[in-house]
Design a protein around this motif. Structure first.
Motif, PDB file in Angstrom:
ATOM      1  N   LEU A 163      39.131  29.991  51.145  1.00 42.26           N
ATOM      2  CA  LEU A 163      38.399  31.041  52.017  1.00 42.26           C
ATOM      3  C   LEU A 163      37.424  31.739  51.155  1.00 42.26           C
ATOM      4  O   LEU A 163      37.129  32.932  51.547  1.00 42.26           O
ATOM      5  CB  LEU A 163      39.584  31.982  52.309  1.00 42.26           C
ATOM      6  N   HIS A 164      37.095  31.196  50.158  1.00 45.50           N
ATOM      7  CA  HIS A 164      35.934  31.772  49.237  1.00 45.50           C
ATOM      8  C   HIS A 164      34.802  32.260  49.831  1.00 45.50           C
ATOM      9  O   HIS A 164      34.545  33.630  49.793  1.00 45.50           O
ATOM     10  CB  HIS A 164      35.430  30.841  48.268  1.00 45.50           C
ATOM     11  N   LYS A 223      31.762  37.060  52.012  1.00 41.30           N
ATOM     12  CA  LYS A 223      31.013  37.607  52.941  1.00 41.30           C
ATOM     13  C   LYS A 223      31.382  38.875  53.378  1.00 41.30           C
ATOM     14  O   LYS A 223      31.007  39.684  53.613  1.00 41.30           O
ATOM     15  CB  LYS A 223      31.110  36.640  54.393  1.00 41.30           C
ATOM     16  N   SER A 224      33.011  39.109  53.421  1.00 42.21           N
ATOM     17  CA  SER A 224      33.608  40.076  53.971  1.00 42.21           C
ATOM     18  C   SER A 224      33.732  41.482  52.815  1.00 42.21           C
ATOM     19  O   SER A 224      34.153  42.562  53.212  1.00 42.21           O
ATOM     20  CB  SER A 224      34.915  39.997  54.532  1.00 42.21           C
ATOM     21  N   GLY A 225      33.743  40.843  51.519  1.00 40.68           N
ATOM     22  CA  GLY A 225      34.066  41.681  50.430  1.00 40.68           C
ATOM     23  C   GLY A 225      35.526  42.331  50.352  1.00 40.68           C
ATOM     24  O   GLY A 225      35.891  43.197  49.797  1.00 40.68           O
ATOM     25  N   ALA A 226      36.570  41.152  51.018  1.00 38.60           N
ATOM     26  CA  ALA A 226      37.941  41.293  50.955  1.00 38.60           C
ATOM     27  C   ALA A 226      38.396  41.275  49.654  1.00 38.60           C
ATOM     28  O   ALA A 226      38.110  40.544  48.649  1.00 38.60           O
ATOM     29  CB  ALA A 226      38.624  40.650  51.826  1.00 38.60           C
ATOM     30  N   GLU A 227      39.357  42.235  49.455  1.00 37.88           N
ATOM     31  CA  GLU A 227      40.153  42.095  48.060  1.00 37.88           C
ATOM     32  C   GLU A 227      41.624  41.721  48.426  1.00 37.88           C
ATOM     33  O   GLU A 227      42.513  42.094  49.330  1.00 37.88           O
ATOM     34  CB  GLU A 227      40.363  43.478  47.587  1.00 37.88           C
ATOM     35  N   PRO A 230      35.571  48.036  60.428  1.00 33.94           N
ATOM     36  CA  PRO A 230      34.220  47.866  59.888  1.00 33.94           C
ATOM     37  C   PRO A 230      33.976  49.202  58.883  1.00 33.94           C
ATOM     38  O   PRO A 230      33.095  49.002  58.104  1.00 33.94           O
ATOM     39  CB  PRO A 230      33.376  47.993  61.037  1.00 33.94           C
ATOM     40  N   ALA A 231      35.019  50.082  59.027  1.00 34.78           N
ATOM     41  CA  ALA A 231      34.566  51.190  58.319  1.00 34.78           C
ATOM     42  C   ALA A 231      35.251  51.188  57.041  1.00 34.78           C
ATOM     43  O   ALA A 231      35.225  52.080  56.104  1.00 34.78           O
ATOM     44  CB  ALA A 231      34.987  52.564  59.022  1.00 34.78           C
ATOM     45  N   VAL A 281      41.421  45.025  52.603  1.00 37.22           N
ATOM     46  CA  VAL A 281      42.394  45.072  51.261  1.00 37.22           C
ATOM     47  C   VAL A 281      43.631  44.227  51.672  1.00 37.22           C
ATOM     48  O   VAL A 281      44.312  44.648  52.654  1.00 37.22           O
ATOM     49  CB  VAL A 281      42.775  46.270  50.794  1.00 37.22           C
ATOM     50  N   ILE A 282      43.870  42.991  51.471  1.00 40.45           N
ATOM     51  CA  ILE A 282      44.992  42.270  51.783  1.00 40.45           C
ATOM     52  C   ILE A 282      46.157  42.243  50.738  1.00 40.45           C
ATOM     53  O   ILE A 282      45.781  41.813  49.598  1.00 40.45           O
ATOM     54  CB  ILE A 282      44.640  40.701  52.114  1.00 40.45           C
TER      55      ILE A 282
END
Length: 648
Positions: free
Chosen positions: A511-512, A517-521, A556-557, A561-562
Motif C-alpha cells: 500500500l506504499h 498519497k494520503s499521508g497516512a500513519e 478530509p479534515a 492514523v491507523i
C-alpha cells in the motif's frame, strides 16, 4: 358486549353437598368400590365395579360376593374365610384371580375392611378391587418392562418438578441424594439444602440401617436393574409413613452405573381409607383439595373448568400466568373472553364446545387474547365431563402458550429462504468471476488496438482513453475479488505459521503509494502475540482490506492514523484490531457493510466486495469480526481467530 361474558356461575365449593362427593365415588373407573352386608351380599355398586367386573348394578346387587371367585376358591370356602380374617385382623388384603360376568379371569388386588357403627357393631364390609392384570403381565416379562421403564423415565423427567404426590429424586452411584423434588419435600419434610449430599439411609429406621438394608437395595438394583419394596419410612420430624419405593439403576452409554432414580409413594392415606371407609366423604374432600393444589401449582399450562354453557368455574396459577387474569376477575365470565372479536362474532367458542361433545374432545391452535389485549399463539384442548348418568356437567380446558415455538418456526422459515438466496448469490459470483474474464480481456485488447490505429490522434483523446483504462482496471479488480470469493467455496485452506509484524510490513509495502498519497500513519501498538496459525493468503486478504479501507475512508479534515493491535481475549481467542480516525459508519449501516456490493460511503472509490470477502473468509474458518463505529470519530474492526490455546 357478549352476553355470555356476563353469566355468573353459582357453583362454588361452599355450595357442594354430599351428592357431589357421592357422584365422585360413582365416577371412579379404575377401582371397584362397593359395600357388602355382614353375610357378604352386595349392597352398592360403582362405575369402576361395572367396568372391571362387567355386571350392571341391577344384575349384581343382592348377590353373594363369592360370585367373583373361581370354582376352586369357592370349593375351599375362601370368600367366607376372607370375611372372618377381615373381622379378626381389621382388614384382609390379597392378590389373585377373579372372574368377570363373561367368565374371563383378571388378576386383582382385593382389600376387605369391616365397617362398624357408632356402637362398634359390625354393619358390613367395604370391598375395594383393582385390576392388576397389566402389572402382572409386566412382572412376567421383566426385561421388556425394564427397557420400557428407561424410556418412561426419560419421558417423565420434565414433569418431575411439578409432581407433588410422589417423592422423585436421584442418588449418585454411592447412594447419596443428588436431587430433590417438591413431592419429596412435602412427603419427607426435608428442604433440598438439608438433604442433598446425605446418604439415603436417613429415611430408614435404626434396625434397617444396622442390617445394611439400604446397601442391599443398591446392590439388588445394580444386579437386576431395579428394586421395589414396601415398608415403613421416616420423615424429618421422626413420624413414619408406609411407602412404596422403586429404585432403578441408571447407566451411561458404556453400561456404567452413574446413579439411581428413587420413586417413593406415600401409601399411608390409602391404608387409612381402607380401614375407615365410613369417613370416605371427608377424605374425598381432602382429595379434591389436593388435586386443586396440584393443578394450581402448574404454571406452564392454563387448566380450568367450564360449565356446560362455557362459563369459567375454576382458575389455576398457570391460567393467571398465561392469560393475566386473577381468579376473582375471570371466574363466572364466559371463556369467549379469551378470543378475538372475529372469532366471537363467528361463534367459534361455542363451536369448540359442540365439537368437544360430538368427538369426545376438541383440539386447536390459534391466537388468543390476554387481559392486557396482547395476543399469544395457543394450543387448546377441551374435553367434556359427564356424570355417571352420562349427563354433561362441564368441560376441562387446557391451554399452552406456544408463541415462542411459532416464532422459532417463522425464523427457521426465514433462515431457509435466506440460505437459498445466499446459495443463489454464491452461484452467481462463481459464474460472474469466470464468465466475465474473457470479455474484459477482449475489451482491453480492443482499446489498445484502437489506440494503435489512432496513432497521433490518440493524444487528442488521451483523457477519455485514460478513463477507459481506469474503468477496465476497476472492472478487472472486481472480477478478481469475485474470483477470490468463488475460490472460498471449494478451496481447502492450509494453516500457516504467520509472523504478524512481518505480515503488517508486507501489507504496508503493498500500500506504499496509497499511504504516501494520503499521508497516512500506521502504528502497530500492542503486540500481545507475534505469531498466529492461519492461512497466510486469507489473513493477508483480511488485513489488506481492513487497512486499505481505513486509509480510503479518511476524514478530509484529519491526518489518517491507523492503529493496529494484537492481543489475546478473555476467551483465549487471538484478536487483531484495526482502528482509524476516519469518517465512521452510521448506526443504520453497520449491519449492512458486510453484504456484497454494499458500501457505507458512495463518494469513496471501491467495489463493495472487500468486507464481504473478509466476512466470508472468517465464516468459513469458524471465526468472527466485530465492528464499533461513530460518525465523525472513526471505526474499529476486531478480528477474532481461534487458536485452540496454542501459542504460535
Amino acid at each position: 358486549m357478549n352476553p355470555e361474558s356476563e353469566i355468573v356461575s353459582t357453583l362454588h365449593p361452599e355450595n357442594l353437598n354430599d351428592g357431589y362427593y357421592r357422584l365422585l365415588v360413582e365416577s371412579i373407573t379404575d377401582y371397584a368400590i362397593f359395600l357388602l352386608d355382614t353375610k357378604g351380599h352386595i349392597v352398592t355398586w360403582n362405575t369402576g365395579a361395572r367396568k372391571i367386573k362387567k355386571y350392571e348394578k341391577s344384575e349384581i346387587v343382592g348377590k353373594h360376593f363369592s360370585i367373583f371367585y373361581t370354582e376352586d376358591a369357592k370349593a375351599k370356602k375362601l370368600p367366607a374365610q376372607e370375611l372372618k380374617d377381615a373381622v379378626r385382623n381389621g382388614k384382609f388384603e390379597e392378590e389373585g384371580w377373579r372372574v368377570r360376568k363373561d367368565g374371563s379371569l383378571f388378576w386383582a388386588n382385593v382389600i376387605i375392611t369391616p365397617v362398624y357403627n357408632a356402637d362398634k357393631d359390625l354393619i358390613g364390609f367395604s370391598k375395594i378391587t383393582r385390576n392388576l392384570s397389566e402389572r402382572k403381565k409386566a412382572e412376567d416379562d421383566l426385561f421388556k418392562a425394564y427397557e420400557g421403564l428407561k424410556e418412561s423415565e426419560e419421558r417423565f423427567r420434565l414433569l418431575i418438578d411439578g409432581v407433588t404426590d410422589y417423592a422423585i429424586f436421584m442418588l449418585d452411584a454411592a447412594g447419596n441424594v443428588a436431587s430433590w423434588n417438591q413431592g419429596a419435600k412435602r412427603m419427607k419434610g426435608y428442604e433440598a439444602s438439608e438433604i442433598i449430599g446425605k446418604f439415603f439411609s436417613k429415611f430408614y429406621n435404626k434396625e434397617a440401617v444396622e442390617s445394611g438394608f439400604p446397601e442391599y437395595e443398591l446392590q439388588q438394583a445394580r444386579l437386576v436393574g431395579r428394586f421395589e419394596d414396601e415398608g415403613w419410612r421416616y420423615r424429618k420430624d421422626g413420624s413414619v409413613f408406609w411407602a412404596n419405593t422403586i429404585l432403578t439403576a441408571l447407566r451411561n452409554t458404556e453400561g456404567e452405573i452413574i446413579g439411581f432414580s428413587k420413586i417413593t409413594r406415600d401409601l399411608t392415606e390409602k391404608k387409612r381409607l381402607e380401614q375407615q371407609l365410613y369417613q370416605t366423604n371427608e377424605e374425598l374432600k381432602e382429595s379434591v383439595e389436593r388435586s386443586r393444589l396440584l393443578i394450581n401449582s402448574v404454571k406452564d399450562y392454563a387448566i380450568l373448568m367450564l360449565s356446560p354453557e362455557g362459563v369459567v368455574m375454576s382458575w389455576n396459577t398457570g391460567a393467571e400466568y398465561i392469560k393475566g387474569y386473577t381468579a376473582e376477575e375471570i371466574i363466572g365470565k364466559s371463556f369467549s373472553t379469551f378470543y378475538p372479536r372475529e372469532a366471537i362474532e363467528s361463534g367459534f367458542p361455542q363451536y369448540e364446545l359442540k365439537r368437544a361433545q360430538l368427538d369426545g374432545h376438541f383440539e386447536d391452535e390459534g391466537w388468543r387474547l390476554r387481559k392486557d389485549g396482547s395476543a399469544f399463539w395457543a394450543n387448546v384442548i377441551i374435553t367434556p365431563i359427564y356424570s355417571a348418568q352420562n349427563r354433561l356437567i362441564g368441560f376441562t380446558k387446557i391451554t399452552r402458550d406456544l408463541t415462542e415455538r411459532r416464532r422459532n418456526e417463522e425464523l427457521m422459515l426465514k433462515n431457509s429462504e435466506l440460505l437459498k438466496i445466499n446459495n443463489e448469490l454464491d452461484n452467481f459470483v462463481y459464474a460472474a468471476s469466470h464468465d466475465l474474464k474473457l470479455p474484459i480481456i477482449n475489451l482491453e485488447g480492443l482499446i489498445i488496438a484502437l489506440e494503435e490505429d489512432m496513432g497521433t490522434e490518440a493524444e487528442k483523446h488521451e483523457q477519455l482513453l485514460t478513463m477507459m483504462h481506469h474503468a477496465i482496471n476497476s472492472f478487472k479488480k472486481v472480477i478478481a475479488d469475485l474470483g477470490d470469493i468463488a475460490k472460498l467455496q471449494s478451496q481447502e485452506v492450509q494453516q500457516d505459521k504467520i509472523c504478524v509484524p512481518e505480515l503488517i510490513a508486507e501489507i504496508k509495502e503493498s500500500l506504499h503509494d496509497l499511504i504516501k498519497k494520503s499521508g497516512a500513519e500506521i502504528v502497530f501498538e500492542e503486540i500481545g502475540f507475534d505469531t498466529i496459525l492461519y492461512s497466510h493468503k486469507n489473513l493477508r486478504s483480511i488485513l489488506y482490506n481492513l487497512i486499505s479501507n481505513a486509509i480510503k475512508y479518511v476524514d478530509p479534515a484529519e491526518k489518517p492514523v491507523i492503529r493496529i493491535n494484537a492481543y489475546i481475549s478473555e476467551t483465549k481467542e487471538y484478536v487483531l484490531s484495526v482502528a482509524d480516525n476516519g469518517l465512521g459508519i452510521s448506526e443504520s449501516q453497520v449491519g449492512k457493510i458486510f453484504s456484497l456490493f454494499k458500501r457505507a460511503h458512495d463518494h469513496v472509490e471501491g467495489s463493495g466486495i472487500g468486507l464481504y470477502l473478509v466476512k466470508k473468509i472468517l465464516d468459513n474458518s469458524g471465526d468472527k469480526i466485530k465492528v464499533t463505529s461513530k460518525q465523525g470519530k472513526g471505526s474499529t474492526f476486531e478480528v477474532y481467530i481461534k487458536q485452540n490455546f496454542y501459542q504460535a
